[in-house]
Scaffold this motif. Structure first.
Motif, short mmCIF file in Angstrom:
data_model
loop_
_atom_site.label_atom_id
_atom_site.label_comp_id
_atom_site.label_asym_id
_atom_site.label_seq_id
_atom_site.Cartn_x
_atom_site.Cartn_y
_atom_site.Cartn_z
N CYS A 272 26.49 -12.01 21.41
CA CYS A 272 27.16 -13.03 20.36
C CYS A 272 28.59 -12.40 20.51
O CYS A 272 29.53 -13.38 21.07
N CYS B 149 26.68 -10.44 10.97
CA CYS B 149 27.20 -11.37 11.52
C CYS B 149 26.67 -12.78 11.19
O CYS B 149 25.72 -12.91 11.27
N CYS C 204 31.36 -8.80 16.29
CA CYS C 204 30.15 -8.64 16.35
C CYS C 204 29.78 -7.95 17.35
O CYS C 204 30.30 -7.98 18.45
N ASN D 53 26.85 -7.37 18.75
CA ASN D 53 25.57 -7.77 19.58
C ASN D 53 26.33 -8.50 20.88
O ASN D 53 27.11 -9.55 20.81
N CYS E 250 26.83 -15.52 12.75
CA CYS E 250 26.63 -16.23 14.08
C CYS E 250 25.18 -15.88 14.35
O CYS E 250 24.25 -16.68 14.29
N CYS E 251 25.18 -14.53 14.61
CA CYS E 251 23.62 -13.96 15.12
C CYS E 251 22.95 -13.36 14.26
O CYS E 251 21.80 -13.22 14.41
#
Ligand SMILES: C[S@@+](CC[C@H](N)C(=O)[O-])C[C@H]1O[C@@H](n2cnc3c(N)ncnc32)[C@H](O)[C@@H]1O
Ligand SMILES: [Zn+2]
Length: 1005
Positions: free
Chosen positions: A275, A363, A270, A272, A365-366
């Protein structure tokens, strides 16, 4: 050219097309399962056209019907080995051939002479033989077949199809014990309750009453290869232990389980910075999506790596790893399997929503996204990885497949394969004289059909993950060893080479199911092979098959399919003559062949050589030493391949020119090697009538005159929907002959002859049920022989008339005929050009979009200038490079428009033709339909009375004809049918209105 052939007069297009379409669903025993080749022609179409090109036309109507029925029966897949039908077909062909030979050799030749070898059988050539459907059918029909192709992979397939089964595949007759010594010990025909690995009862041919030595040997050595490979590979595909409790919540229970495959996702970090998770790239999350089985992978966002128990062994299964380079990262998620027989379905979970689409990643996750360019860059910079996400299992004693989340242990085993591969590579490299893992480069970026290079793949070996490389190298090694072993055991070398060739194609077939480009098909729970399309596109999540299993795409599965094909191919006939050569330079003498049946490449339809490199690299390793001539180049030769590639210097134009020039040269070669009264059937996979005319001209230039053309729909096409662009029949089978040409013909004479000739021909085409745009293709095809007799056609002023003008003439004649037929005669003269165009368009294309050039030609044949039409607000609309013909609901409804054009002096007419303001029949019809829809009956009657159209029959006949050409779900059809249902009453009411409207001359524009 002296004699005529059946195919020049007639051909059952519909029935043969249907048989060909049916054949497309057949796998077991069909040559397409021996080895993939792109754009294979259906055997049904090849057999039917081959026969029809070798026998004379019928004498009378009764005989015509009989022969037609016979062709339809002969071409069915089920009749491929029917001795009675084949015997009759062979006899018919030999009789015709004997008659021709009698003329050719100036002494009587009989069928018996040919059968006894005192005179040659018909020699049939396919210079673009590919997977060999035409030469195979020529063999089946008792001819001598000659097959060549430029591509070495195709040549090897041809040998396996047309040479070895005929040479070694049956015990009767020629090949003695010597050639077949050293085969396996299987008893053909033995069946156990559990189908054995190679159940020969399924593959025995009527001819192989005793046993088929080729089948026996391939079976035996196929097993040998498998068992040898298993010894080295089994540890990398370990069985799953029996699960502790049958109520394990994972669809568990029973004994141990065999891994069917491993599902992998490519990953990228990712972007970010807060993240840094590893994004698994998945198009979607389904594992099984069937009516009664819905199973999916689910990303559980509640578990993070702060949970200390999650880091080792089974407990860490499916956990998404955080970016290890970022110590602050604490994001981590786990995979779960949910659905029928697994954990409960999480609320609101939609497995369709993946993490990647068109290279844009999201992503989990984020929620951040990675754009397509960054995704590609990460792959190119080596920052992408891959993650095993699930394991597919088959449990003994249980039907169906089960799933579990992949564990660290699964990945650890995978990584052990790296070490094993390295050792094997080092050991085999000096022996083979090349890297066992294909290190040949992938084609350059921009090559037709290839996208994968943008994702960091550079060599052919990159298409396989480490364990797949290990498996394929091991099988290849075992195939080579099998060959050595066969010779050691005293097998005749030619026979051993044949057997080793099948085993090598087995490696190819295995590779087709053992790459990083194999999807998991969730509605079938099965692996899909790489060449679902004629291209190699990128795949984010793939299924790594276990090659040692029994399911689809394994060694067992591929080789047993192969045996079924070899069995079917083992019919008694001479082996064919196979050569690797370019169709532009054949090594045969002049006037050598009785027939040429061929299917050339078509522009940029298929990048054969580049696609075939996928197989070439493996074949080179497995069998290259047995065929040094075929495998002398690093990759397949490309320079003389007749394909319009645009990645070269000349771009698309250059590629097109190369294609057209070389195709013409190939036609010239065909002309050279064809006997003066020989016939050629050339398959043409066309997309537009423009390309069709190019091919006709190329043939004419090379001296071959088209004498017939049969558009064959081999696709089981359903009716076109309005959203689709119009497609023509899938291919045209062109009949061409060598014709003695006169220097000059005069236009007026040629025109007159064209009319007479077409009168009879068009009727036949109509009777055969050839419809739509195909009707014009066929009409053009059968018209060329009229003007192809002349080197040039001139008008009386001495100007040369170009072929395209003559073709326009043909279209006009065909258009007249079609309109007359559609309107059931009588009224064709009463309708205007525009209305004719409308009717013909709906008949040709329904409501589909039509490429401009196609549309222009149809309009022209009706005397309509298309470009002028769409400026006038009529029913013709241009949509990018397409043209659409608007139905009533799509027309501009202009409330303010006055119908009384006479009052405004008709001025508005020349600017835009408002629907309410036009006297054109089709406009009036549209207007009337809209009034009918809105329930404005009085106005409707008024309009029909004023224009005078409502009194005659033509108007209703046109409405009826349009309705008949449209599919039931069409809105236009519904309107038409509604209106037509009340036509008698409408007509009565129109009759009651005064005669004031008849001033207008309706049919004139
Ligand atoms: C449409 S495919 C033939 C398919 C075949 N009819 C079948 O059923 O499998 C055309 C073939 O032409 C071959 N080809 C391309 N250029 C060639 C050339 N210059 N000479 C001979 N064959 C060529 C390709 O390799 C390909 O196999
Ligand atoms: Zn993220």
């Amino acid at each position: 050219m002296t004699d005529r052939r059946f195919i020049e007069e007639s051909f059952p297009v519909k029935e043969v097309g249907a048989a060909a379409a049916k054949e497309k669903n057949i796998r077991h025993g069909h040559i397409s399962t021996l080895h993939i080749w792109w754009a294979r022609r259906p055997l049904a179409a090849s057999r039917a056209t081959a026969y029809a090109a070798l026998v004379p036309p019928a004498g009378d109507e009764l005989e015509w019907q009989k022969r037609r029925d016979f062709i339809v029966e002969l071409c069915q897949w089920e009749n491929s080995l029917n001795p009675h039908l084949l015997e009759k077909a062979r006899r018919d062909i030999l009789e015709a051939h004997a008659a021709r030979l009698t003329g050719e050799l100036s002494h009587p030749v009989t069928v018996e002479d040919i059968e006894a070898g005192r005179a040659p059988r018909p020699r049939v050539l396919d210079p673009f033989a590919g997977g060999g459907s035409y030469p195979l059918e020529a063999l089946r029909l008792g001819c001598e077949a000659y097959a060549s192709d430029y591509n070495p992979v195709a040549v090897l397939i041809l040998k396996a199809t047309l040479e070895y089964p005929q040479r070694f595949g049956h015990t009767a007759g020629r090949q003695g014990d010597k050639e077949t010594r050293g085969q396996g010990d299987a008893q053909p025909g033995t069946t156990t309750s559990q189908p054995s690995l190679f159940d020969l009862s399924a593959v025995r041919t009527p001819q192989s009453e005793i046993r088929n030595p080729l089948l026996d040997a391939v079976k035996h050595w196929g097993n040998w290869v498998l068992e040898e490979a298993r010894q080295e590979l089994a540890e990398f595909y370990p069985l799953d232990p029996p699960l502790p409790s049958p109520a394990g919540g994972r669809g568990a229970g029973g004994e141990g389980a065999i891994p069917v495959g491993y599902i992998w996702a490519r990953t990228i970090p990712c972007q970010n910075p807060a993240c840094g998770a590893e994004i698994p790239l998945m198009r979607q999350f389904w594992l099984a999506k069937k009516d009664r089985k819905r199973v999916a992978l689910w990303i559980d966002r509640t578990r993070t790596n702060t949970d200390a128990t999650d880091t080792h062994g089974l407990e860490d299964e499916g956990k998404i790893r955080e970016n290890p380079s970022d110590p602050c990262s604490s994001v981590s998620y786990s995979f779960r399997i949910v659905g029928d027989g697994y954990e409960p379905w999480p609320e609101g979970f939609d497995p369709e929503k993946g993490t990647v689409a068109r290279a844009v990643a999201t992503c989990p996750c984020c929620g951040g996204t990675v754009d397509a360019n960054t995704t590609r860059r990460l792959f190119q910079e080596g920052k992408a990885g891959q993650r095993m996400v699930a394991v597919v299992l088959a449990r003994t004693g249980r039907a169906g497949k089960t799933y579990r989340v992949a564990t660290a242990a699964d990945e650890a085993i995978y990584h052990q394969a790296e070490t094993a591969l390295q050792a094997k590579r080092e050991r085999l490299m000096p022996k083979w004289g090349m890297d066992p893992v294909p290190d040949e480069p992938l084609p350059p970026l921009g090559t037709l059909g290839f996208r994968i290079q943008r994702y960091g793949m550079t060599t052919w070996g990159d298409l396989f993950n480490t364990r797949q490389q290990l498996a394929l190298v091991t099988f290849t090694d075992k195939v080579r060893r099998a060959h050595v072993q066969m010779l050691t055991e005293g097998m005749e070398p030619k026979f051993a080479k044949a057997v080793a060739t099948y085993l090598s194609t087995g490696v190819d077939e295995l590779a087709r199911f053992t790459s990083v480009l194999n999807p998991w098909k969730v509605d079938a729970e099965a692996i899909v092979h790489v060449f679902g399309r004629q291209a190699l596109p990128m795949l984010w999540d793939y299924n790594e098959n276990n090659p040692l299993g029994m399911h689809g795409g394994t060694w067992t599965n591929r080789t047993s399919e192969m045996l079924a094909v070899v069995g079917n191919l083992s019919f008694a006939s001479l082996p064919s003559t196979i050569a690797q050569s370019s169709a532009t330079q054949l090594s045969y003498p002049n006037a050598y062949f009785d027939a040429i049946l061929t299917d050339p490449p078509y522009y940029d339809n298929v990048p054969y050589s580049y696609l075939s490199d996928f197989f070439y690299v493996w074949l080179k390793r497995a069998a290259g030493h047995l065929y040094p001539d075929l495998f002398s180049t690093p990759l397949t030769p490309k320079a003389n391949e007749i394909v319009a590639y645009s990645h070269g210097e000349g771009g698309w134009e250059g590629g097109k020119r190369f294609f057209e020039d070389n195709l013409k040269r190939a036609f010239q070669e065909m002309y050279r090697v064809l006997k003066p009264d020989g016939a050629a059937v050339i398959v043409y996979a066309h997309k537009s009538t423009a390309g069709w005319e190019t091919v006709i001209n190329a043939l004419l230039d090379s001296g071959l005159v088209v004498t017939g053309a049969w558009p064959l729909n081999t696709e089981m096409q359903s009716r076109l929907r309005a959203s689709e662009s119009a497609a023509l029949a899938s291919s045209i089978y062109i009949v061409a002959r060598k014709m003695a040409r006169q220097p000059t013909g005069f236009y007026n004479d040629v025109r007159a002859e064209l009319r007479t000739h077409l009168d009879a021909k068009l009727h036949r085409l109509w009777e055969e049920g050839i419809g739509g745009a195909d009707f014009f293709i066929a009409a053009i095809g059968s018209a060329i022989e009229v003007f192809g007799k002349y080197e040039r056609v001139m008008d009386y002023e001495g100007t040369v008339v170009r072929a395209d003008r003559l073709l326009d003439e043909v279209r006009t004649i065909a258009t007249d005929y079609a309109v007359r037929q559609i309107l059931r005669d009588g009224f064709a003269g009463e309708v205007s050009d525009l209305t004719r165009l409308y009717v013909l368009w709906r008949w040709n294309y329904g409501e589909a979009l039509v490429p401009f050039d196609e549309a222009r030609k149809l309009a022209q044949s009706c005397g309509v200038d298309l470009a002028r039409e769409w400026g006038r607000g009529g029913f013709v609309r241009k949509e990018r490079e397409f043209v659409r013909v608007l139905g009533p609901q799509q027309r501009r409804w202009d409330e303010s428009a006055s119908r009384r054009t006479s009052e405004t002096g008709g001025q508005s007419k020349s600017l835009t033709r408002s629907i309410a303001d036009s006297h054109e029949m089709i406009d009036v019809l549209h207007y009337v339909l809209l009034l009918w829809e809105k329930g404005r009956r009085e106005e409707l009657v008024q309009v029909l009375a004023e224009t005078g159209l409502g009194r005659g029959e033509a108007f209703y006949r046109v409405a009826q004809a349009i309705s008949e050409t449209l599919p039931n779900e069409s809105k236009e059809k519904k309107l038409l049918d509604g209106f037509l249902a009340g036509r008698e009453r409408v007509r009565e009411e129109v009759g009651k209105v005064g005669l004031q409207g008849t001033l207008w001359n309706v049919s004139a524009r």
